[in-house]
Design an enzyme around this catalytic site. Sequence first.
Site, PDB file in Angstrom:
ATOM      1  N   HIS A 215      -7.805  -5.503  -0.167  1.00 48.35           N
ATOM      2  CA  HIS A 215      -6.682  -4.718   0.331  1.00 48.35           C
ATOM      3  C   HIS A 215      -6.397  -5.137   1.769  1.00 48.35           C
ATOM      4  O   HIS A 215      -7.313  -5.307   2.577  1.00 48.35           O
ATOM      5  CB  HIS A 215      -7.033  -3.230   0.294  1.00 48.35           C
ATOM      6  CG  HIS A 215      -5.860  -2.343   0.544  1.00 48.35           C
ATOM      7  ND1 HIS A 215      -5.059  -1.879  -0.471  1.00 48.35           N
ATOM      8  CD2 HIS A 215      -5.353  -1.833   1.695  1.00 48.35           C
ATOM      9  CE1 HIS A 215      -4.107  -1.114   0.036  1.00 48.35           C
ATOM     10  NE2 HIS A 215      -4.268  -1.077   1.344  1.00 48.35           N
TER      11      HIS A 215
ATOM     12  N   ASP B  17      -9.806  -4.535  -4.497  1.00 48.69           N
ATOM     13  CA  ASP B  17      -9.043  -3.459  -3.873  1.00 48.69           C
ATOM     14  C   ASP B  17      -9.243  -2.162  -4.652  1.00 48.69           C
ATOM     15  O   ASP B  17      -9.042  -2.135  -5.867  1.00 48.69           O
ATOM     16  CB  ASP B  17      -7.554  -3.840  -3.863  1.00 48.69           C
ATOM     17  CG  ASP B  17      -6.668  -2.830  -3.153  1.00 48.69           C
ATOM     18  OD1 ASP B  17      -7.158  -1.767  -2.721  1.00 48.69           O
ATOM     19  OD2 ASP B  17      -5.457  -3.110  -3.050  1.00 48.69           O
TER      20      ASP B  17
ATOM     21  N   SER C 131       0.837  -1.201   0.000  1.00 50.95           N
ATOM     22  CA  SER C 131       0.000   0.000   0.000  1.00 50.95           C
ATOM     23  C   SER C 131       0.875   1.255   0.000  1.00 50.95           C
ATOM     24  O   SER C 131       1.666   1.447  -0.919  1.00 50.95           O
ATOM     25  CB  SER C 131      -0.968  -0.045   1.188  1.00 50.95           C
ATOM     26  OG  SER C 131      -1.990   0.896   1.050  1.00 50.95           O
TER      27      SER C 131
END
Length: 343
Positions: free
Chosen positions: A315, A285, A191
Amino acid sequence: MNLRATVESAAVKTVMGLPERVQRLAAGRPLVLDGQTLATDLHLMLRLQQVARRSELGAADIARGRAAMRDNAALVAGRQPIGATRELTVAGLPARHYLPHGARPATDAQPLLVFFHGGGFLYGDLDSHDGPCRVLAEVSGVPVLAVEYGVGPERAFPGGFDDAFAAVQWVVENAAELGVDPARIGVAGDSAGGNIAAWTAIAAARAGVPLAFQLLVYPCTDADRATESLRLFGEGLYLTAESIAMFNDVYLPTPEDRADERVNLLDVELPAGLAPAYVVTAGFDPLRDEGEAYARRLADAGVEVELRRFVDQIHGFLNIVGVGRSSRAAVLEIADRLRTALG
């Protein structure tokens, strides 16, 4: 871990370990979006999260959001085996060195993966990502060095990016003392940490600092995202569009910040000598499309790149290594790819 957390963790582990047909009955109709079906165990986990009123990723109160991220991570990480860990200070930053069982003595040159945690540039620390770092190191046989870069708003943009590059430079300069082969150093992150790792690889190539690999797990690559995956998956799947907007508002408050090449990797000029990349995305995601766009950008620039979409994941799946089946299987595959690249 207090008694309540212990009981909650045991309950989640039990439910996530039920046979899939039982999980499906509890989760309800399969969630199908964009031709993809969400993994049954994750579908059930999200339902449990709603029932328990556990917050999704992102909270207006940053202190509460950080605590929630650590709590959620502990709930799904389990207690993962590792040969040894040691606390270090790397370029003035807290760091944790994960040595898998059977790792060679420090006098022998061995590979190293420098890992930067996710958390929207505001959350995350060594503990929030302890579980996946243990699994990556232990399963791949590649030692992992997790670095706790400075997060906002205390460490304003681009401070975390500067911290990460300083950490990699420190590792290269101290490779002999660490027992590290300078020709087998990689960077990784998930991320926001994936964004930082990708930028660090670019900065390293520009500076002539040798890197052998970059592992980018659902990386942020476009601060002004307007993607189909954000529209499709921006609610109810842990990372939300609202959370992303909050992270941007706090960490990248000005148009100039959001236009900076560090966070707009789709427009950055890629240097020669960029390390080979393994880019991982999750089907459900909001960041899926921008991560895959960056993989294509790397390929178009002649960088050796492999893109792997785990179509049934959300995610944050990298952290879900202690409960359920589908996410851990994905992380084990990532660890196997790391072994191939650096082991």
